[in-house]
Design an enzyme around this catalytic site. Structure first.
Site, PDB file in Angstrom:
ATOM      1  N   SER A 260       6.468  -0.600  10.168  1.00  0.00           N
ATOM      2  CA  SER A 260       5.105  -0.532   9.640  1.00  0.00           C
ATOM      3  C   SER A 260       4.881   0.870   9.099  1.00  0.00           C
ATOM      4  O   SER A 260       5.393   1.847   9.666  1.00  0.00           O
ATOM      5  CB  SER A 260       4.100  -0.814  10.765  1.00  0.00           C
ATOM      6  OG  SER A 260       2.812  -0.358  10.387  1.00  0.00           O
TER       7      SER A 260
ATOM      8  N   GLY B 254       4.843 -10.422   3.865  1.00  0.00           N
ATOM      9  CA  GLY B 254       5.671 -10.363   5.064  1.00  0.00           C
ATOM     10  C   GLY B 254       5.039 -11.128   6.219  1.00  0.00           C
ATOM     11  O   GLY B 254       3.823 -11.080   6.414  1.00  0.00           O
TER      12      GLY B 254
ATOM     13  N   HIS C 262       9.154  -3.635   3.293  1.00  0.00           N
ATOM     14  CA  HIS C 262       8.777  -3.820   1.884  1.00  0.00           C
ATOM     15  C   HIS C 262      10.017  -4.106   1.032  1.00  0.00           C
ATOM     16  O   HIS C 262      10.007  -4.982   0.161  1.00  0.00           O
ATOM     17  CB  HIS C 262       8.114  -2.550   1.333  1.00  0.00           C
ATOM     18  CG  HIS C 262       6.869  -2.125   2.039  1.00  0.00           C
ATOM     19  ND1 HIS C 262       6.792  -0.963   2.761  1.00  0.00           N
ATOM     20  CD2 HIS C 262       5.653  -2.697   2.141  1.00  0.00           C
ATOM     21  CE1 HIS C 262       5.569  -0.819   3.257  1.00  0.00           C
ATOM     22  NE2 HIS C 262       4.854  -1.870   2.915  1.00  0.00           N
TER      23      HIS C 262
ATOM     24  N   GLN D  36     -10.191  -2.679   2.458  1.00  0.00           N
ATOM     25  CA  GLN D  36      -9.656  -3.331   3.654  1.00  0.00           C
ATOM     26  C   GLN D  36      -9.587  -2.382   4.855  1.00  0.00           C
ATOM     27  O   GLN D  36      -9.067  -2.741   5.898  1.00  0.00           O
ATOM     28  CB  GLN D  36      -8.304  -3.981   3.376  1.00  0.00           C
ATOM     29  CG  GLN D  36      -7.178  -3.020   3.096  1.00  0.00           C
ATOM     30  CD  GLN D  36      -5.970  -3.746   2.556  1.00  0.00           C
ATOM     31  OE1 GLN D  36      -5.982  -4.252   1.440  1.00  0.00           O
ATOM     32  NE2 GLN D  36      -4.916  -3.820   3.352  1.00  0.00           N
TER      33      GLN D  36
ATOM     34  N   MET E  29       0.847  -1.198   0.000  1.00  0.00           N
ATOM     35  CA  MET E  29       0.000   0.000   0.000  1.00  0.00           C
ATOM     36  C   MET E  29       0.881   1.246   0.000  1.00  0.00           C
ATOM     37  O   MET E  29       0.439   2.328   0.403  1.00  0.00           O
ATOM     38  CB  MET E  29      -0.933  -0.005   1.212  1.00  0.00           C
ATOM     39  CG  MET E  29      -1.910  -1.179   1.175  1.00  0.00           C
ATOM     40  SD  MET E  29      -3.424  -0.873   2.074  1.00  0.00           S
ATOM     41  CE  MET E  29      -2.796  -0.618   3.719  1.00  0.00           C
TER      42      MET E  29
ATOM     43  N   LEU F 293       6.624   3.061   1.517  1.00  0.00           N
ATOM     44  CA  LEU F 293       7.572   1.942   1.550  1.00  0.00           C
ATOM     45  C   LEU F 293       8.639   2.119   2.625  1.00  0.00           C
ATOM     46  O   LEU F 293       9.152   3.216   2.840  1.00  0.00           O
ATOM     47  CB  LEU F 293       8.250   1.788   0.182  1.00  0.00           C
ATOM     48  CG  LEU F 293       7.307   1.511  -0.991  1.00  0.00           C
ATOM     49  CD1 LEU F 293       8.115   1.342  -2.285  1.00  0.00           C
ATOM     50  CD2 LEU F 293       6.431   0.281  -0.754  1.00  0.00           C
ATOM     51  N   HIS F 294       8.947   1.026   3.301  1.00  0.00           N
ATOM     52  CA  HIS F 294       9.999   1.013   4.313  1.00  0.00           C
ATOM     53  C   HIS F 294      10.843  -0.250   4.101  1.00  0.00           C
ATOM     54  O   HIS F 294      10.579  -1.028   3.169  1.00  0.00           O
ATOM     55  CB  HIS F 294       9.404   1.082   5.726  1.00  0.00           C
ATOM     56  CG  HIS F 294       8.340   0.047   5.996  1.00  0.00           C
ATOM     57  ND1 HIS F 294       8.611  -1.300   6.050  1.00  0.00           N
ATOM     58  CD2 HIS F 294       7.003   0.164   6.207  1.00  0.00           C
ATOM     59  CE1 HIS F 294       7.503  -1.967   6.304  1.00  0.00           C
ATOM     60  NE2 HIS F 294       6.505  -1.109   6.400  1.00  0.00           N
TER      61      HIS F 294
HETATM   62  P1  AMP Z   1       1.426  -3.006   3.491  1.00  0.00           P
HETATM   63  O1  AMP Z   1       1.986  -1.950   2.593  1.00  0.00           O
HETATM   64  O2  AMP Z   1       1.419  -2.613   4.928  1.00  0.00           O
HETATM   65  O3  AMP Z   1       0.115  -3.543   2.997  1.00  0.00           O
HETATM   66  O4  AMP Z   1       2.443  -4.227   3.415  1.00  0.00           O
HETATM   67  C1  AMP Z   1       2.801  -4.796   2.183  1.00  0.00           C
HETATM   68  C2  AMP Z   1       3.574  -6.055   2.454  1.00  0.00           C
HETATM   69  O5  AMP Z   1       4.736  -5.759   3.222  1.00  0.00           O
HETATM   70  C3  AMP Z   1       2.770  -7.088   3.266  1.00  0.00           C
HETATM   71  O6  AMP Z   1       3.031  -8.377   2.759  1.00  0.00           O
HETATM   72  C4  AMP Z   1       3.331  -6.921   4.651  1.00  0.00           C
HETATM   73  O7  AMP Z   1       3.226  -8.088   5.434  1.00  0.00           O
HETATM   74  C5  AMP Z   1       4.777  -6.611   4.335  1.00  0.00           C
HETATM   75  N1  AMP Z   1       5.406  -5.938   5.474  1.00  0.00           N
HETATM   76  C6  AMP Z   1       4.939  -4.865   6.168  1.00  0.00           C
HETATM   77  N2  AMP Z   1       5.764  -4.584   7.200  1.00  0.00           N
HETATM   78  C7  AMP Z   1       6.751  -5.503   7.172  1.00  0.00           C
HETATM   79  C8  AMP Z   1       7.897  -5.745   7.974  1.00  0.00           C
HETATM   80  N3  AMP Z   1       8.203  -4.997   9.028  1.00  0.00           N
HETATM   81  N4  AMP Z   1       8.704  -6.797   7.651  1.00  0.00           N
HETATM   82  C9  AMP Z   1       8.420  -7.586   6.580  1.00  0.00           C
HETATM   83  N5  AMP Z   1       7.354  -7.404   5.783  1.00  0.00           N
HETATM   84  C10 AMP Z   1       6.527  -6.376   6.069  1.00  0.00           C
END
Ligand code: AMP
Length: 351
Positions: A223, A185, A55, A79, A48, A51-52
């Site tokens: 996050s 993740g 990601h 969601q 989403m 990015l960190h």
């Molecule tokens: P999001 O942008 O929050 O929807 O996350 C996108 C993807 O990145 C999802 O598969 C998350 O599980 C993964 N993700 C988010 N935070 C982390 C993290 N700290 N370590 C590994 N994967 C992550």
């Protein structure tokens, strides 16, 4: 399926890179087809945005194992619950594309990778929901993917439309991109269980790869929502990881029953809360525990006893409450520091 016809933006690239920016289903299909004919593999990393390093670690894994990596950036309204933070969710397109460009240059210099970042897919809601966005209410009508009962417990109990939104958008992304592999993740462990169940139950021809949780030095899981915390709450937010680690240590020391394992986590929570309550409102941080769970690895059903041959999942969610008494000039976090819900987990691996 309704597809928009080609638009000039389908030839857009991230500046100074060969990374294509794709915005329509049609442009993704046209990007994908030659790779299929050339037998080049595609790895999809759904995100989403904002990015960190979490990601980035998934994108690195995808580049090691695929000829082409496509990163989707789409804040999926389905969601988010009606009372959740959709309107303030961080959108950082310029910083995101900058990070992808930097990472792609790094991947190019590192011979260990099979592929690089070939495309970013940033669709609009009109493209993702061709019949119109069905809404965020529990009883919204539309085409949804429901993976029950796993989507009903834990995160699903607190956020009733969450996994319906996740599974539905992932089904759409998988169908649009048709990747060989998808990367998720472990940070969102219940999401990985839901996605694996969806792939299994709908016979989707894709391999699900799970990457480990990336953490800050003090243990906090990275996050996109951490930006809401501000300095004061950021320090105390490590409580969830510390609590889960205490439970893991109890398991490591030989405990197998729920009571002993989870009470180790509850002790950390209690001590942390007591420590904060001893402070003045201008210094303290309050939080509420939504749940602490010890569940089975395949179905997220609560366990009374862990079978070491199967292992288990320790997980939790906490709500960091807004600071009560902000100090002059204090950094309260993105959007003025609203309540922030954080999740984390530790897998007790089968022995
Ligand atoms: P999001 O942008 O929050 O929807 O996350 C996108 C993807 O990145 C999802 O598969 C998350 O599980 C993964 N993700 C988010 N935070 C982390 C993290 N700290 N370590 C590994 N994967 C992550």
């Amino acid at each position: 399926m309704a597809c928009r016809t080609s638009s000039p933006s389908s030839l857009e690239k991230i500046p100074a890179t060969s990374i294509r920016v794709l915005r329509t289903v049609d442009s993704v299909r046209r990007w994908r087809r030659p790779h299929l004919l050339d037998r080049r593999t595609v790895g999809l990393v759904p995100t989403m945005g904002a990015l960190h390093e979490g990601h980035i670690s998934l994108i690195r894994a995808a580049a090691r194992e695929n000829h082409h990596v496509i990163v989707s950036i789409y804040v999926n309204p389905a969601q988010f619950g009606i009372k959740e933070d959709l309107a303030s969710y961080p959108v950082t397109w310029a910083a995101d594309t900058e990070k992808l460009a930097r990472l792609d240059r790094e991947l190019a210099d590192d011979g260990a990778n099979l592929g690089r970042i070939s495309a970013v897919f940033a669709p609009t809601t009109a493209d993702v929901y061709p019949a119109g966005f069905p809404g965020q209410e529990v009883d919204s009508k539309g085409s949804f993917v429901n993976i029950t009962p796993v989507a009903e417990v834990l995160e699903g109990a607190s956020r009733p439309t969450f996994f319906r939104g996740v599974a539905t958008v992932c089904m759409k992304l998988f169908n649009m991109v048709q990747p060989e592999r998808v990367y998720f993740g472990q940070k969102d462990v219940q999401q990985t269980v839901v996605i694996r169940a969806m792939v299994r139950d709908f016979m989707l021809p894709v391999e699900v790869v799970i990457g480990p949780t990336t953490r800050a030095a003090d243990g906090l899981a990275l996050s996109s929502r951490n930006v809401y915390l501000g300095e004061r709450r950021r320090v105390v937010a490590t409580v969830l990881h510390r609590a889960l680690s205490a439970a893991e240590a109890a398991y490591g020391a030989g405990a197998r029953d729920r009571e002993t394992i989870l009470s180790a986590a509850q002790r950390v929570v209690k001590e942390t809360l007591e420590g904060q309550m001893a402070l003045v409102p201008e210094r303290r941080v309050m939080f509420e525990v939504d749940y602490l769970s010890l569940a089975g690895p395949d179905d997220m059903v609560e366990l009374d006893v862990v079978d070491p041959a199967k292992g288990g999942i320790l997980s939790g969610a906490i709500k960091m409450l807004p600071v009560e008494a902000p100090r002059e000039g204090e950094d309260l976090g993105h959007s003025g520091g609203p309540a922030v819900r954080l999740i984390d987990n530790i897998i007790l691996a089968p022995q």
